[in-house]
Motif scaffolding. Structure first.
Motif, mmCIF file in Angstrom:
data_model
loop_
_atom_site.group_PDB
_atom_site.id
_atom_site.type_symbol
_atom_site.label_atom_id
_atom_site.label_comp_id
_atom_site.label_asym_id
_atom_site.label_seq_id
_atom_site.Cartn_x
_atom_site.Cartn_y
_atom_site.Cartn_z
ATOM 1 N N GLU A 355 0.831 -1.210 0.000
ATOM 2 C CA GLU A 355 0.000 0.000 0.000
ATOM 3 C C GLU A 355 0.867 1.261 0.000
ATOM 4 O OE1 GLU A 355 -3.112 -0.102 -0.450
ATOM 5 O OE2 GLU A 355 -4.072 -1.765 0.597
ATOM 6 N N ILE A 356 1.910 1.239 0.819
ATOM 7 C CA ILE A 356 2.780 2.415 0.939
ATOM 8 C C ILE A 356 3.524 2.682 -0.368
ATOM 9 C CG2 ILE A 356 4.857 3.284 2.104
ATOM 10 C CD1 ILE A 356 3.806 1.770 4.632
ATOM 11 N N ILE A 357 4.035 1.624 -0.989
ATOM 12 C CA ILE A 357 4.775 1.806 -2.235
ATOM 13 C C ILE A 357 3.869 2.327 -3.344
ATOM 14 C CG2 ILE A 357 6.201 0.673 -3.988
ATOM 15 C CD1 ILE A 357 7.499 1.049 -1.197
ATOM 16 N N HIS A 358 2.593 1.957 -3.321
ATOM 17 C CA HIS A 358 1.667 2.503 -4.312
ATOM 18 C C HIS A 358 1.562 4.014 -4.203
ATOM 19 C CE1 HIS A 358 0.031 -0.832 -6.536
ATOM 20 N NE2 HIS A 358 -0.015 -1.544 -5.434
ATOM 21 N N VAL A 359 1.731 4.531 -3.006
ATOM 22 C CA VAL A 359 1.668 5.984 -2.821
ATOM 23 C C VAL A 359 2.999 6.640 -3.156
ATOM 24 C CG1 VAL A 359 1.343 7.830 -1.124
ATOM 25 C CG2 VAL A 359 -0.127 5.800 -1.054
ATOM 26 N N LEU A 360 4.097 6.024 -2.731
ATOM 27 C CA LEU A 360 5.397 6.688 -2.813
ATOM 28 C C LEU A 360 6.142 6.462 -4.120
ATOM 29 C CD1 LEU A 360 6.788 6.152 0.802
ATOM 30 C CD2 LEU A 360 5.468 8.064 -0.125
ATOM 31 N N SER A 361 5.790 5.423 -4.873
ATOM 32 C CA SER A 361 6.470 5.183 -6.143
ATOM 33 C C SER A 361 5.740 5.891 -7.270
ATOM 34 C CB SER A 361 6.529 3.683 -6.444
ATOM 35 O OG SER A 361 7.014 3.460 -7.749
ATOM 36 N N SER A 362 6.506 6.544 -8.126
ATOM 37 C CA SER A 362 5.914 7.208 -9.289
ATOM 38 C C SER A 362 5.785 6.267 -10.478
ATOM 39 C CB SER A 362 6.779 8.413 -9.690
ATOM 40 O OG SER A 362 8.098 7.983 -10.033
ATOM 41 N N ASP A 363 6.209 5.016 -10.319
ATOM 42 C CA ASP A 363 6.190 4.035 -11.401
ATOM 43 C C ASP A 363 5.079 3.018 -11.133
ATOM 44 O OD1 ASP A 363 6.666 1.706 -12.977
ATOM 45 O OD2 ASP A 363 8.733 2.334 -13.283
ATOM 46 N N PRO A 364 3.988 3.038 -11.895
ATOM 47 C CA PRO A 364 2.873 2.141 -11.608
ATOM 48 C C PRO A 364 3.209 0.665 -11.780
ATOM 49 C CG PRO A 364 2.538 3.266 -13.706
ATOM 50 C CD PRO A 364 3.720 3.915 -13.049
ATOM 51 N N VAL A 365 4.123 0.350 -12.698
ATOM 52 C CA VAL A 365 4.499 -1.053 -12.897
ATOM 53 C C VAL A 365 5.294 -1.553 -11.698
ATOM 54 C CG1 VAL A 365 5.833 -2.638 -14.331
ATOM 55 C CG2 VAL A 365 4.422 -0.872 -15.399
ATOM 56 N N TYR A 366 6.265 -0.762 -11.243
ATOM 57 C CA TYR A 366 7.026 -1.175 -10.069
ATOM 58 C C TYR A 366 6.115 -1.299 -8.850
ATOM 59 C CZ TYR A 366 10.286 -1.255 -6.205
ATOM 60 O OH TYR A 366 10.956 -1.614 -5.054
ATOM 61 N N ALA A 367 5.267 -0.299 -8.634
ATOM 62 C CA ALA A 367 4.376 -0.333 -7.483
ATOM 63 C C ALA A 367 3.485 -1.569 -7.506
ATOM 64 C CB ALA A 367 3.516 0.935 -7.461
ATOM 65 N N ALA A 368 3.043 -1.953 -8.696
ATOM 66 C CA ALA A 368 2.136 -3.088 -8.819
ATOM 67 C C ALA A 368 2.828 -4.412 -8.605
ATOM 68 C CB ALA A 368 1.472 -3.069 -10.192
ATOM 69 N N THR A 369 4.123 -4.458 -8.766
ATOM 70 C CA THR A 369 4.823 -5.741 -8.680
ATOM 71 C C THR A 369 5.573 -5.934 -7.377
ATOM 72 O OG1 THR A 369 6.697 -4.773 -9.883
ATOM 73 C CG2 THR A 369 5.085 -5.988 -11.170
ATOM 74 N N VAL A 370 5.572 -4.927 -6.511
ATOM 75 C CA VAL A 370 6.152 -5.109 -5.181
ATOM 76 C C VAL A 370 5.253 -6.043 -4.389
ATOM 77 C CG1 VAL A 370 6.689 -3.970 -2.994
ATOM 78 C CG2 VAL A 370 7.358 -2.920 -5.156
ATOM 79 N N SER A 371 5.846 -6.993 -3.706
ATOM 80 C CA SER A 371 5.071 -7.928 -2.895
ATOM 81 C C SER A 371 4.226 -7.145 -1.897
ATOM 82 C CB SER A 371 6.017 -8.869 -2.160
ATOM 83 O OG SER A 371 5.298 -9.740 -1.321
ATOM 84 N N HIS A 372 3.012 -7.591 -1.678
ATOM 85 C CA HIS A 372 2.117 -6.873 -0.777
ATOM 86 C C HIS A 372 1.390 -7.838 0.148
ATOM 87 C CE1 HIS A 372 -0.537 -8.121 -4.076
ATOM 88 N NE2 HIS A 372 -1.498 -8.080 -3.209
#
Length: 372
Positions: A355-372
Protein backbone atom coordinates in the motif's frame (compact mmCIF):
# COMPACT_ATOMS: atom_id res chain seq x y z
CA UNK A 1 12.73 -17.94 11.08
CA UNK A 2 12.18 -17.26 7.45
CA UNK A 3 14.42 -15.30 5.14
CA UNK A 4 12.80 -16.00 1.78
CA UNK A 5 13.73 -13.89 -1.22
CA UNK A 6 10.83 -12.12 -2.86
CA UNK A 7 11.35 -11.89 -6.59
CA UNK A 8 10.13 -8.53 -7.72
CA UNK A 9 8.44 -9.84 -10.83
CA UNK A 10 6.35 -12.58 -9.23
CA UNK A 11 3.25 -10.50 -9.76
CA UNK A 12 0.45 -11.12 -7.29
CA UNK A 13 -3.19 -10.42 -7.95
CA UNK A 14 -3.69 -6.92 -6.61
CA UNK A 15 -7.47 -6.93 -6.67
CA UNK A 16 -8.98 -4.17 -4.62
CA UNK A 17 -5.61 -2.80 -3.53
CA UNK A 18 -5.13 -0.95 -6.81
CA UNK A 19 -8.30 1.12 -6.96
CA UNK A 20 -8.99 3.76 -9.55
CA UNK A 21 -7.79 6.63 -7.36
CA UNK A 22 -4.42 4.96 -6.88
CA UNK A 23 -4.06 4.53 -10.64
CA UNK A 24 -4.84 8.18 -11.23
CA UNK A 25 -2.29 9.24 -8.60
CA UNK A 26 0.39 7.06 -10.20
CA UNK A 27 -0.26 8.54 -13.61
CA UNK A 28 -0.50 12.17 -12.53
CA UNK A 29 2.21 14.59 -11.66
CA UNK A 30 4.16 13.41 -8.62
CA UNK A 31 2.72 14.99 -5.44
CA UNK A 32 4.84 17.23 -3.25
CA UNK A 33 6.83 15.80 -0.33
CA UNK A 34 4.34 17.35 2.07
CA UNK A 35 1.39 15.80 0.23
CA UNK A 36 3.01 12.37 0.24
CA UNK A 37 3.75 12.57 3.96
CA UNK A 38 0.21 13.75 4.69
CA UNK A 39 -1.31 10.88 2.74
CA UNK A 40 0.87 8.25 4.44
CA UNK A 41 0.09 9.74 7.87
CA UNK A 42 -3.62 9.71 7.09
CA UNK A 43 -3.89 6.25 5.51
CA UNK A 44 -1.34 4.20 7.46
CA UNK A 45 -3.42 3.69 10.63
CA UNK A 46 -6.19 2.17 8.52
CA UNK A 47 -3.80 -0.14 6.68
CA UNK A 48 -2.30 -1.35 9.96
CA UNK A 49 -5.77 -2.16 11.26
CA UNK A 50 -6.89 -3.74 7.98
CA UNK A 51 -3.93 -6.11 7.78
CA UNK A 52 -3.47 -6.68 11.54
CA UNK A 53 0.05 -5.22 11.72
CA UNK A 54 1.14 -3.50 14.97
CA UNK A 55 3.38 -0.79 13.51
CA UNK A 56 5.12 0.60 10.45
CA UNK A 57 7.95 3.08 10.05
CA UNK A 58 8.37 4.88 6.74
CA UNK A 59 11.27 6.98 5.44
CA UNK A 60 11.07 8.98 2.22
CA UNK A 61 14.14 10.15 0.31
CA UNK A 62 14.02 13.14 -2.02
CA UNK A 63 16.83 15.01 -3.75
CA UNK A 64 19.20 12.33 -2.51
CA UNK A 65 18.53 13.04 1.18
CA UNK A 66 16.23 11.75 3.88
CA UNK A 67 13.23 14.07 3.58
CA UNK A 68 10.81 12.79 6.23
CA UNK A 69 9.74 9.85 8.35
CA UNK A 70 6.35 8.67 9.58
CA UNK A 71 6.04 6.15 12.42
CA UNK A 72 2.65 4.82 13.53
CA UNK A 73 1.48 1.95 15.74
CA UNK A 74 2.86 -0.08 18.61
CA UNK A 75 6.37 -1.51 18.88
CA UNK A 76 5.14 -3.87 21.62
CA UNK A 77 1.91 -4.27 23.60
CA UNK A 78 0.87 -0.80 24.78
CA UNK A 79 4.16 0.85 23.75
CA UNK A 80 3.97 3.35 20.87
CA UNK A 81 6.53 3.05 18.09
CA UNK A 82 8.71 6.12 17.53
CA UNK A 83 11.61 7.10 15.29
CA UNK A 84 13.83 5.59 18.01
CA UNK A 85 12.18 2.17 17.71
CA UNK A 86 14.59 -0.58 16.67
CA UNK A 87 13.40 -3.05 14.04
CA UNK A 88 14.91 -6.34 12.98
CA UNK A 89 15.38 -5.53 9.30
CA UNK A 90 15.81 -9.17 8.23
CA UNK A 91 17.43 -9.40 4.78
CA UNK A 92 17.92 -5.63 4.55
CA UNK A 93 21.04 -6.62 6.47
CA UNK A 94 22.55 -7.77 3.18
CA UNK A 95 22.82 -4.30 1.58
CA UNK A 96 24.78 -3.19 4.66
CA UNK A 97 27.18 -6.10 4.19
CA UNK A 98 27.44 -5.30 0.48
CA UNK A 99 28.20 -1.64 1.17
CA UNK A 100 30.94 -2.64 3.62
CA UNK A 101 32.56 -4.86 0.99
CA UNK A 102 32.22 -2.31 -1.84
CA UNK A 103 33.79 0.43 0.27
CA UNK A 104 36.66 -1.89 1.15
CA UNK A 105 37.09 -2.74 -2.53
CA UNK A 106 37.13 0.95 -3.41
CA UNK A 107 40.05 1.35 -1.00
CA UNK A 108 41.86 -1.71 -2.42
CA UNK A 109 41.52 -3.55 0.88
CA UNK A 110 40.13 -6.42 -1.17
CA UNK A 111 39.24 -7.11 -4.80
CA UNK A 112 35.80 -8.10 -6.04
CA UNK A 113 37.22 -10.83 -8.29
CA UNK A 114 39.93 -12.23 -6.05
CA UNK A 115 39.59 -15.85 -4.92
CA UNK A 116 38.18 -16.31 -1.43
CA UNK A 117 39.76 -19.70 -0.70
CA UNK A 118 43.20 -18.46 0.49
CA UNK A 119 41.39 -16.83 3.44
CA UNK A 120 38.31 -18.98 3.96
CA UNK A 121 37.08 -22.41 2.93
CA UNK A 122 34.10 -23.84 4.74
CA UNK A 123 34.92 -27.32 6.08
CA UNK A 124 31.84 -28.73 4.36
CA UNK A 125 33.25 -27.94 0.89
CA UNK A 126 36.98 -28.20 1.50
CA UNK A 127 37.30 -31.18 -0.86
CA UNK A 128 35.18 -29.68 -3.62
CA UNK A 129 37.27 -27.93 -6.30
CA UNK A 130 34.41 -25.49 -6.92
CA UNK A 131 35.34 -23.86 -3.61
CA UNK A 132 38.26 -22.24 -5.44
CA UNK A 133 35.88 -20.47 -7.84
CA UNK A 134 34.18 -18.34 -5.20
CA UNK A 135 34.82 -14.57 -5.24
CA UNK A 136 33.28 -11.56 -3.48
CA UNK A 137 31.46 -10.62 -6.69
CA UNK A 138 29.79 -14.04 -6.93
CA UNK A 139 28.69 -13.81 -3.29
CA UNK A 140 27.27 -10.29 -3.69
CA UNK A 141 25.36 -11.22 -6.85
CA UNK A 142 23.99 -14.53 -5.47
CA UNK A 143 25.91 -16.78 -7.84
CA UNK A 144 27.65 -19.01 -5.27
CA UNK A 145 25.54 -22.10 -5.87
CA UNK A 146 24.67 -22.36 -2.17
CA UNK A 147 21.14 -22.78 -0.85
CA UNK A 148 19.70 -19.85 1.06
CA UNK A 149 20.59 -21.63 4.33
CA UNK A 150 22.52 -24.83 4.86
CA UNK A 151 19.67 -26.14 6.99
CA UNK A 152 17.84 -26.54 3.67
CA UNK A 153 20.46 -29.10 2.61
CA UNK A 154 20.46 -31.26 5.75
CA UNK A 155 22.65 -28.83 7.66
CA UNK A 156 25.57 -29.26 5.26
CA UNK A 157 26.87 -26.52 2.99
CA UNK A 158 26.91 -27.83 -0.56
CA UNK A 159 26.80 -26.55 -4.12
CA UNK A 160 23.53 -26.71 -6.04
CA UNK A 161 25.29 -25.49 -9.20
CA UNK A 162 28.76 -24.45 -10.32
CA UNK A 163 29.57 -20.95 -9.00
CA UNK A 164 29.07 -18.24 -11.59
CA UNK A 165 26.83 -20.26 -13.91
CA UNK A 166 23.40 -19.50 -12.39
CA UNK A 167 21.72 -17.25 -9.86
CA UNK A 168 20.28 -18.48 -6.58
CA UNK A 169 19.52 -16.32 -3.55
CA UNK A 170 21.76 -17.27 -0.65
CA UNK A 171 22.26 -15.94 2.83
CA UNK A 172 25.03 -18.51 3.18
CA UNK A 173 26.86 -16.71 0.37
CA UNK A 174 26.88 -13.50 2.40
CA UNK A 175 28.13 -15.36 5.47
CA UNK A 176 30.89 -16.82 3.33
CA UNK A 177 31.85 -13.37 2.07
CA UNK A 178 31.87 -11.85 5.56
CA UNK A 179 34.12 -14.61 6.90
CA UNK A 180 36.52 -13.97 4.02
CA UNK A 181 36.67 -10.23 4.78
CA UNK A 182 37.09 -10.92 8.47
CA UNK A 183 39.92 -13.38 7.94
CA UNK A 184 41.69 -11.22 5.37
CA UNK A 185 41.70 -8.12 7.60
CA UNK A 186 41.95 -9.75 11.00
CA UNK A 187 38.97 -7.72 12.25
CA UNK A 188 35.53 -9.02 13.24
CA UNK A 189 33.06 -8.34 10.47
CA UNK A 190 30.75 -6.24 12.61
CA UNK A 191 33.75 -4.02 13.39
CA UNK A 192 34.47 -3.71 9.66
CA UNK A 193 30.87 -2.57 9.14
CA UNK A 194 31.29 -0.06 11.94
CA UNK A 195 34.50 1.28 10.41
CA UNK A 196 33.29 1.44 6.82
CA UNK A 197 29.57 2.17 7.09
CA UNK A 198 28.04 2.87 10.50
CA UNK A 199 30.72 5.30 11.66
CA UNK A 200 31.10 7.34 8.44
CA UNK A 201 27.31 7.52 7.98
CA UNK A 202 26.60 8.43 11.60
CA UNK A 203 24.46 5.32 12.14
CA UNK A 204 24.57 5.33 15.94
CA UNK A 205 21.36 3.34 16.36
CA UNK A 206 22.35 0.29 14.31
CA UNK A 207 23.96 -2.95 15.45
CA UNK A 208 24.56 -6.53 14.32
CA UNK A 209 24.48 -7.75 17.93
CA UNK A 210 22.38 -7.16 21.03
CA UNK A 211 23.32 -4.02 23.01
CA UNK A 212 22.33 -2.55 26.37
CA UNK A 213 20.86 0.46 24.58
CA UNK A 214 18.27 -1.82 22.97
CA UNK A 215 16.31 -1.82 26.24
CA UNK A 216 12.80 -0.48 25.79
CA UNK A 217 13.28 0.24 22.09
CA UNK A 218 12.68 -3.06 20.30
CA UNK A 219 9.81 -3.72 17.92
CA UNK A 220 8.51 -7.16 18.79
CA UNK A 221 7.63 -9.43 15.87
CA UNK A 222 3.92 -10.07 15.53
CA UNK A 223 1.96 -12.95 14.00
CA UNK A 224 -1.75 -13.62 13.96
CA UNK A 225 -1.18 -15.46 17.24
CA UNK A 226 0.23 -12.38 18.93
CA UNK A 227 3.53 -10.74 19.81
CA UNK A 228 6.74 -12.79 19.93
CA UNK A 229 10.04 -12.14 21.73
CA UNK A 230 12.55 -10.21 19.59
CA UNK A 231 15.12 -12.35 17.74
CA UNK A 232 18.44 -11.19 19.18
CA UNK A 233 21.97 -12.46 18.68
CA UNK A 234 25.31 -12.03 20.42
CA UNK A 235 27.28 -12.84 17.27
CA UNK A 236 27.14 -11.06 13.90
CA UNK A 237 24.90 -12.42 11.16
CA UNK A 238 25.80 -11.32 7.64
CA UNK A 239 22.37 -12.05 6.17
CA UNK A 240 19.82 -11.21 8.86
CA UNK A 241 18.94 -9.74 12.28
CA UNK A 242 20.53 -6.27 12.19
CA UNK A 243 18.55 -3.94 14.46
CA UNK A 244 18.20 -0.33 13.34
CA UNK A 245 15.88 2.67 13.24
CA UNK A 246 14.00 4.02 10.26
CA UNK A 247 16.10 7.19 10.42
CA UNK A 248 19.44 5.36 10.34
CA UNK A 249 18.42 3.15 7.43
CA UNK A 250 16.89 6.05 5.55
CA UNK A 251 20.24 7.86 5.75
CA UNK A 252 21.97 4.64 4.71
CA UNK A 253 19.90 4.23 1.54
CA UNK A 254 20.37 7.89 0.64
CA UNK A 255 24.13 7.55 1.05
CA UNK A 256 24.19 4.41 -1.12
CA UNK A 257 22.20 6.22 -3.80
CA UNK A 258 24.71 9.10 -3.73
CA UNK A 259 27.54 6.55 -4.12
CA UNK A 260 29.40 7.93 -1.12
CA UNK A 261 32.57 6.10 -0.18
CA UNK A 262 32.88 4.00 -3.32
CA UNK A 263 34.77 4.53 -6.55
CA UNK A 264 32.96 5.53 -9.77
CA UNK A 265 33.84 2.18 -11.35
CA UNK A 266 32.36 0.17 -8.51
CA UNK A 267 29.35 2.48 -8.35
CA UNK A 268 28.62 1.60 -11.98
CA UNK A 269 29.17 -2.13 -11.38
CA UNK A 270 26.70 -2.13 -8.49
CA UNK A 271 23.84 -1.47 -10.92
CA UNK A 272 24.73 -3.99 -13.64
CA UNK A 273 22.20 -6.82 -13.88
CA UNK A 274 24.25 -10.00 -13.66
CA UNK A 275 21.64 -12.30 -15.11
CA UNK A 276 18.16 -11.27 -16.26
CA UNK A 277 15.73 -13.57 -14.50
CA UNK A 278 12.45 -12.17 -15.81
CA UNK A 279 10.46 -14.74 -17.75
CA UNK A 280 8.25 -13.76 -20.65
CA UNK A 281 5.18 -14.53 -18.52
CA UNK A 282 6.46 -12.28 -15.73
CA UNK A 283 7.11 -9.45 -18.17
CA UNK A 284 3.66 -9.82 -19.67
CA UNK A 285 1.97 -9.79 -16.26
CA UNK A 286 4.00 -6.82 -15.05
CA UNK A 287 3.23 -4.82 -18.17
CA UNK A 288 -0.52 -5.16 -17.62
CA UNK A 289 0.00 -2.35 -15.10
CA UNK A 290 1.71 -0.05 -17.61
CA UNK A 291 0.15 3.32 -18.34
CA UNK A 292 -2.21 2.82 -21.31
CA UNK A 293 -0.58 3.74 -24.60
CA UNK A 294 2.94 3.38 -23.22
CA UNK A 295 5.41 0.77 -24.43
CA UNK A 296 6.62 -1.56 -21.66
CA UNK A 297 10.15 -2.92 -21.46
CA UNK A 298 11.27 -4.44 -18.17
CA UNK A 299 14.13 -6.60 -16.92
CA UNK A 300 15.38 -7.51 -13.47
CA UNK A 301 18.22 -9.36 -11.78
CA UNK A 302 20.84 -9.05 -9.08
CA UNK A 303 23.45 -6.34 -9.06
CA UNK A 304 25.99 -6.19 -6.22
CA UNK A 305 23.98 -6.61 -3.04
CA UNK A 306 20.75 -5.18 -4.47
CA UNK A 307 18.12 -6.24 -6.98
CA UNK A 308 18.18 -4.04 -10.09
CA UNK A 309 15.08 -3.43 -12.20
CA UNK A 310 15.16 -1.51 -15.48
CA UNK A 311 11.73 -0.34 -16.62
CA UNK A 312 11.56 1.63 -19.86
CA UNK A 313 15.15 2.74 -19.40
CA UNK A 314 14.75 3.84 -15.76
CA UNK A 315 16.75 1.92 -13.14
CA UNK A 316 15.08 1.03 -9.84
CA UNK A 317 17.16 -0.58 -7.08
CA UNK A 318 15.54 -2.51 -4.24
CA UNK A 319 15.70 -5.21 -1.59
CA UNK A 320 13.20 -6.73 0.79
CA UNK A 321 13.39 -8.77 3.96
CA UNK A 322 11.20 -11.11 6.00
CA UNK A 323 11.48 -13.10 9.19
CA UNK A 324 8.70 -14.52 11.33
CA UNK A 325 6.52 -11.54 12.20
CA UNK A 326 8.75 -9.08 10.31
CA UNK A 327 8.61 -7.55 6.82
CA UNK A 328 10.83 -4.78 5.41
CA UNK A 329 11.50 -3.13 2.06
CA UNK A 330 13.74 -0.44 0.57
CA UNK A 331 14.02 1.02 -2.94
CA UNK A 332 15.60 3.96 -4.70
CA UNK A 333 15.67 5.45 -8.19
CA UNK A 334 19.15 6.88 -8.85
CA UNK A 335 18.16 9.09 -11.78
CA UNK A 336 15.44 10.78 -9.72
CA UNK A 337 17.31 10.77 -6.39
CA UNK A 338 14.19 9.43 -4.70
CA UNK A 339 13.47 6.33 -2.65
CA UNK A 340 11.77 4.92 0.42
CA UNK A 341 12.26 2.50 3.30
CA UNK A 342 9.47 0.69 5.15
CA UNK A 343 9.84 -1.39 8.32
CA UNK A 344 6.98 -3.40 9.83
CA UNK A 345 6.78 -5.78 12.77
CA UNK A 346 3.89 -7.83 11.45
CA UNK A 347 3.35 -11.14 9.69
CA UNK A 348 1.18 -9.30 7.17
CA UNK A 349 3.56 -6.39 6.88
CA UNK A 350 4.22 -7.02 3.20
CA UNK A 351 0.61 -5.99 2.50
CA UNK A 352 1.11 -2.69 4.29
CA UNK A 353 4.36 -2.21 2.37
CA UNK A 354 2.49 -2.72 -0.90
CA UNK A 355 0.00 0.00 0.00
CA UNK A 356 2.78 2.42 0.94
CA UNK A 357 4.78 1.81 -2.23
CA UNK A 358 1.67 2.50 -4.31
CA UNK A 359 1.67 5.98 -2.82
CA UNK A 360 5.40 6.69 -2.81
CA UNK A 361 6.47 5.18 -6.14
CA UNK A 362 5.91 7.21 -9.29
CA UNK A 363 6.19 4.03 -11.40
CA UNK A 364 2.87 2.14 -11.61
CA UNK A 365 4.50 -1.05 -12.90
CA UNK A 366 7.03 -1.17 -10.07
CA UNK A 367 4.38 -0.33 -7.48
CA UNK A 368 2.14 -3.09 -8.82
CA UNK A 369 4.82 -5.74 -8.68
CA UNK A 370 6.15 -5.11 -5.18
CA UNK A 371 5.07 -7.93 -2.90
CA UNK A 372 2.12 -6.87 -0.78
Amino acid sequence: MQNLFKLLLVVLALGSIIDSSTRLLAQSEQPTQAALRARISHDLPGWLKQYNVPSASVAYIANGRLAWTVVIGEQSPGVPATDKTLYNIASLTKPIVAETILRMASQNKLQLDEPIYPYWVDPDIKNNPWSKLLTPRLCLSHQTGFANWRRMTNGILTFKFKPGTQSGYSGEGFFYLARFAQNKTGQPFDQLAQNEVFGPMGMKDTSFTSQNWFNGRLAQPYTNSGFLPPALTSTWNAADLVETTITDYGHFVASVMRNEGISPAIAAERLIITRDWTSEDAREQACTHETPGTACHISAGMGLGWQVIVHNGVTIVDHSGSDTGVNTHAFFIPSKLTGAVVFTNGENGSKVIGEIIHVLSSDPVYAATVSH
